[in-house]
Design an enzyme around this catalytic site. Structure first.
Site, short mmCIF file in Angstrom:
data_model
loop_
_atom_site.label_atom_id
_atom_site.label_comp_id
_atom_site.label_asym_id
_atom_site.label_seq_id
_atom_site.Cartn_x
_atom_site.Cartn_y
_atom_site.Cartn_z
N HIS A 134 0.87 -1.49 0.43
CA HIS A 134 0.14 -0.09 0.60
C HIS A 134 0.86 0.75 0.07
O HIS A 134 1.83 1.44 0.34
CB HIS A 134 -0.58 0.17 1.28
CG HIS A 134 -1.36 1.37 1.56
ND1 HIS A 134 -0.77 2.30 2.74
CD2 HIS A 134 -2.49 2.24 1.19
CE1 HIS A 134 -1.60 3.26 2.88
NE2 HIS A 134 -2.31 3.81 1.67
N ASN A 136 0.18 6.03 -0.23
CA ASN A 136 -0.42 7.10 -0.51
C ASN A 136 0.69 8.06 -0.19
O ASN A 136 1.09 8.43 1.01
CB ASN A 136 -1.89 6.63 0.52
CG ASN A 136 -2.48 7.73 0.64
OD1 ASN A 136 -2.38 9.19 1.45
ND2 ASN A 136 -3.68 7.89 0.35
N TYR A 137 -0.09 8.97 -1.35
CA TYR A 137 0.37 9.91 -1.20
C TYR A 137 0.10 11.61 -1.37
O TYR A 137 -0.73 11.30 -2.42
CB TYR A 137 2.18 10.85 -1.44
CG TYR A 137 3.22 10.05 -1.11
CD1 TYR A 137 4.29 9.64 -0.25
CD2 TYR A 137 3.42 8.42 -1.89
CE1 TYR A 137 4.56 8.34 0.77
CE2 TYR A 137 4.02 7.37 -1.47
CZ TYR A 137 4.73 7.77 -0.48
OH TYR A 137 6.18 6.07 0.43
N ARG A 138 -0.52 12.94 -0.67
CA ARG A 138 -1.31 13.15 -0.25
C ARG A 138 -0.43 14.73 -0.44
O ARG A 138 0.11 14.84 1.07
CB ARG A 138 -2.81 13.28 -0.48
CG ARG A 138 -2.52 12.83 1.62
CD ARG A 138 -3.91 11.90 2.17
NE ARG A 138 -2.95 11.63 3.80
CZ ARG A 138 -1.80 10.61 3.99
NH1 ARG A 138 -1.85 9.92 3.17
NH2 ARG A 138 -2.07 10.86 5.42
#
Length: 356
Positions: A134, A136-138
């Protein structure tokens, strides 16, 4: 070279579009005989756009469940980007305040205008020896409302931050895979400061913990949130005393290095493990571990809960992280014997280790 100022929201949007393409093409190149990822561009009625790239092998009702049969490398995967804006309702604001305690948010009872752009991916390989991954970068902004007579004006940013991370979830523990994954992440972090990897590795171990099981979801990686120019509760040493990214440009460079590290951190592991011979027993254990993955994502994951509270939420994209198949057994004996391969994994999940 142009010196024109480009808003961070635009720079992030351009980057995640490129990163999504790079990651999807890397998986398609690894398994050229598999169906390609489905590209699904969408528009959010309340504001914004996105693209979901999803892999799902065609369902064959007559196929054997044997994991040794010739199959695609991936069983299910999604690499999604979203660039959305709108107004956060009270429920979402309440959740955000609980999740972002290290950073005060403006108090506006009528809602908070926001902008969010990010990439989120989950990959569930078919082989029990190949780990789930997994990442995730935001980027998130809270802004002042823009008047109806000046809708084209750039909104004033009241608060901004970056967050993200990447973590590995094996069913069977190969220590060399854990070392490789963590080493690549540490190398990306160390360019930007010595306290980042150990701090965010510890945060990851704490975040991906399943309290009702007393174990972690996987063997960790990195997790961070609320990175901006201000002080950070997880990084007590001031930037003046120990190097760390502080400005928007510095933090964005850090996030890009981590995003670019995804393929080299994971693809070599997948390439090494996807053809390992496996048994129905190992498939059974893989499905039990996937059940734990589902439990964490639906009960504890902040992103899932926040997404479901956001108006116009795209449910299919939010629940993309769930595996296609999982298993729950009543009082299963698997993993209870420390002398077994399953037991060795459980030992590490109950007592996280340092891998670098």
């Amino acid at each position: 070279m142009s010196t024109e100022w480009v808003p961070m929201r635009q720079r992030v949007e351009e980057y995640i579009n490129v990163l999504q393409d790079d990651i999807v093409l890397a998986f398609e190149k690894l398994d050229p005989n598999a169906p390609p990822f489905k590209r699904d561009s969408w528009v959010r009625a309340q504001g914004g756009t996105g693209k979901s790239c999803v892999f799902a092998a065609p369902f064959d009702e007559d196929a054997s469940i044997s994991p040794s049969a010739p199959q695609t490398i991936l069983e299910k995967a999604g690499v999604n980007i979203s660039i959305v804006h709108g107004t956060l309702p009270p429920a979402a604001i309440k959740q955000m305040r609980a999740d972002h305690t290290s950073m005060p948010l403006p108090d506006r009872p009528d809602g908070l205008p926001f902008f969010a752009a990010g990439i989120s991916l989950v990959v569930h390989p078919r082989n029990p020896h190949a780990p789930t991954v997994h990442a995730n970068y935001r980027y998130f902004e809270i802004t002042e409302p823009v008047g109806s007579d000046d809708v084209d004006a750039e909104p004033k940013v009241l608060a901004w931050w970056f967050g993200g991370g990447s973590d590995l979830t094996p069913s069977y523990l190969y220590e060399e895979d854990a070392v490789h994954f963590h080493t690549i992440l540490q190398t990306a972090c160390d360019k930007h400061g010595p306290q980042l990897y150990p701090t965010f590795k510890k945060w990851c171990d704490q975040y991906f913990f399943i309290p009702h099981r007393g174990e972690s979801r996987g063997i960790g990686g990195l997790f961070f949130d609320d990175l901006n120019e201000g002080p950070h509760l997880r990084l007590p040493t001031p930037a003046s005393e120990m190097k760390r990214p502080v400005t928007p440009d510095e933090i964005f460079a850090f996030v890009k290095d981590l995003g670019n590290a995804f393929v080299p951190s994971y693809l070599p592991i997948l390439q090494l493990r996807y053809s390992t011979p496996s048994t129905p027993h190992q498939r059974r254990w893989q499905l039990i571990r996937r059940g734990r993955y589902v439990e964490f994502n639906l009960v504890y994951d902040r992103g899932t809960k926040f997404g479901l509270m956001t108006p116009g939420a795209r449910i299919e994209s939010i629940l993309m992280s769930l595996p296609e198949t999982a298993r729950w057994e009543y009082m299963s004996e698997l993993g209870s014997d420390e002398g077994t391969e399953e037991g060795k994994l459980i030992t590490v999940l109950k007592e996280p280790r340092n891998w670098t």
